[in-house]
Every structure is written in C-alpha cells, then in structure tokens.
Enzyme design. Sequence first.
Site, PDB file in Angstrom:
ATOM      1  N   GLU A  66      32.547   0.394 -22.522  1.00 21.49           N
ATOM      2  CA  GLU A  66      33.879   0.004 -22.970  1.00 21.49           C
ATOM      3  C   GLU A  66      34.685  -0.659 -21.863  1.00 21.49           C
ATOM      4  OE1 GLU A  66      37.006   3.181 -23.415  1.00 21.49           O
ATOM      5  OE2 GLU A  66      37.361   2.125 -25.264  1.00 21.49           O
ATOM      6  N   ASP A  67      34.456  -0.232 -20.626  1.00 25.44           N
ATOM      7  CA  ASP A  67      35.342  -0.647 -19.546  1.00 25.44           C
ATOM      8  C   ASP A  67      35.192  -2.105 -19.123  1.00 25.44           C
ATOM      9  OD1 ASP A  67      36.719   1.787 -19.237  1.00 25.44           O
ATOM     10  OD2 ASP A  67      34.978   2.642 -18.233  1.00 25.44           O
ATOM     11  N   ARG A  86      31.698  -0.494  -9.780  1.00 27.01           N
ATOM     12  CA  ARG A  86      31.553  -0.953 -11.156  1.00 27.01           C
ATOM     13  C   ARG A  86      31.884  -2.444 -11.308  1.00 27.01           C
ATOM     14  NH1 ARG A  86      33.458   2.775 -15.856  1.00 27.01           N
ATOM     15  NH2 ARG A  86      31.913   1.382 -16.771  1.00 27.01           N
ATOM     16  N   HIS A 162      42.089   7.021 -17.406  1.00 26.25           N
ATOM     17  CA  HIS A 162      42.409   5.817 -18.186  1.00 26.25           C
ATOM     18  C   HIS A 162      43.450   6.158 -19.259  1.00 26.25           C
ATOM     19  CE1 HIS A 162      38.161   4.241 -17.108  1.00 26.25           C
ATOM     20  NE2 HIS A 162      39.020   3.431 -16.535  1.00 26.25           N
ATOM     21  N   CYS A 249      34.511   5.433 -24.334  1.00 28.06           N
ATOM     22  CA  CYS A 249      33.899   4.688 -23.213  1.00 28.06           C
ATOM     23  C   CYS A 249      32.491   4.233 -23.515  1.00 28.06           C
ATOM     24  CB  CYS A 249      33.808   5.554 -21.952  1.00 28.06           C
ATOM     25  SG  CYS A 249      35.074   6.754 -21.765  1.00 28.06           S
TER      26      CYS A 249
HETATM   27  C1  CIR Z   1      34.072   6.069 -14.149  1.00 27.01           C
HETATM   28  O1  CIR Z   1      34.656   6.849 -13.389  1.00 27.01           O
HETATM   29  O2  CIR Z   1      34.294   4.876 -14.156  1.00 27.01           O
HETATM   30  C2  CIR Z   1      33.048   6.628 -15.101  1.00 27.01           C
HETATM   31  N1  CIR Z   1      32.362   7.712 -14.474  1.00 27.01           N
HETATM   32  C3  CIR Z   1      33.711   7.079 -16.382  1.00 27.01           C
HETATM   33  C4  CIR Z   1      34.340   5.953 -17.129  1.00 27.01           C
HETATM   34  C5  CIR Z   1      35.025   6.405 -18.354  1.00 27.01           C
HETATM   35  N2  CIR Z   1      35.484   5.303 -19.104  1.00 27.01           N
HETATM   36  C6  CIR Z   1      36.524   5.327 -19.922  1.00 27.01           C
HETATM   37  O3  CIR Z   1      37.265   6.291 -19.973  1.00 27.01           O
HETATM   38  N3  CIR Z   1      36.777   4.213 -20.625  1.00 27.01           N
END
Ligand code: CIR
Length: 254
Positions: A66-67, A86, A162, A249
Amino acid sequence: MFSNAIVRVPGKSLINGLSDSKDLGLPNYDNAIIQHKSYVEALKSCGLKVNVLKPCEEYPDSTFIEDVALVTPECVIITRPGAPTRRDEVSQIDSVLRKEFMNIEFIEAPGTIEAGDIMMVGSHYYIGLSARTNIYGAEQIIKLLKKYGLTGSTVELNDVLHLKTGLSYLEDNKLVICGEFINDPTFAQYDFIEIPVEESYAANCIWVNDTVIIPLGYPLTKAKISNAGFRVLEVDVSEYKKLDGGLSCLSLRY
Ligand code: CIR
C-alpha cells in the site's frame, strides 16, 4: 466499489522488516505465508480480482505494498517512502501499474510520502504528516490530485506510524477512529465507530464492497462494526502486526 487488488507475497527477508513492536517478537515466515493466503482469499470473497506479485527479497517491507502507490480513479501516484530502506521499493511497482494505468505521476525529492498516510473519502484525500510523510510530499500530492479534479488536505499526527494506523473510512460517512484522532476537529463531521485503546490495532481495517475486513482477535471492534450494519470478515494478520503492518498495508485496492 472496488474490482481489483494487488498484493505482494512476503519474502523470507520479512524478518528484517522495520518494526517498533519488537516486544511482539520476529514474524514467523511460514505463518506469514498462510496468513497472506487467507488475506487474498478474503479479498476474493469480496469480489476482487487479485494480482498476486512474487516476493521481492531485496526489500523486506515490500509486502506492505500500500505504501508505494496511491491508486485513484483518475491517476496513479507513485510515492517516495520516507523510510530509507523502503525508498527504492517503488521501482518494483512502476512496471506493474503501467500495464493498467495511463496517468502515472511521481513524488520527487525532497518530498516523502507513504500511502499508509493517505485516506480516501470519495474524491477527497486526507494526508497525514508523519515521520514518513513530509509537507513537501503532501504538497506535491495535493497539487497532483488537483490536476485530476481531486482534492487533498493535511492532518498532523504524532502517536501512530501512519494516518490509517488510527483511522479507516467505511463509506456512508462512517469512520473507524482511535486515539489521537478522536478529538481532532478535522473529523468531527463523520459518524464515529470509536475503537477502544486496547484494540487500537483493529482501527486499521478495510472496507471492501460493503464488507469490512478486520484483524482476528478484536471482539469489541467486531461488534461495533457489525452493529453499524456491515458484514464483517476476520483475517489473522498477527505476523504482520509484529512489523507494525495492518490490513490496509497489504494491498492496493481499486
Ligand atoms: C514499515 O515500518 O514501513 C513496515 N514495517 C510497516 C508498514 C505498514 N504500512 C502501513 O501502515 N501502510
């Protein structure tokens, strides 16, 4: 209504994903794979066609797909994640989305944005200013949304990773809400489904065509969402919780 979803199967490198929840332990890979399959089945049972992408070992957090992109009915915006590990994950989604979408836009430095910080309410997009999403990223995305006849506005957040860690929009003016957002006047116009702090993880849930998918093990949340008139489906995502990831996510839905 949504018709499609894109997910990415986690790689074995998942155990090296970012986490502020180390007290929960490391994720178990085999369980994570089982849970991911259940998640895909849940999306399918809501009528979605699911494009399941192969694992990408190079990026431990890449299952949190999702990110890396915001998919709107008018355009796709490839983000620029704030977490340095990331940042280059976006290279893995560009070609996938190009096959389906014409209008592809990009966030550029010094802007950073992770789409977990973006909540869609109709044609309006709330953008959380978090440790991962900065004002430059938010301003760029608001400008891009405007280009396609959509609107955006920013929301300050301090306590959660988030924006959608603490908020989920369920359509019909109904908003799942928890923690720091409850007293934020930005959201006063919505009908709250208030999640108690002990179930705060369940504030990240997803509306998929009149069903709400929630994490397994949150009975108060289940009752509240069910009482609000939704069909509720539970999916166990406990291995992803260990990496601060929730239900939203794990997919791009459009
Ligand atoms: C992070 O810290 O980026 C990942 N371990 C978790 C991302 C979660 N993503 C979200 O809430 N959209």
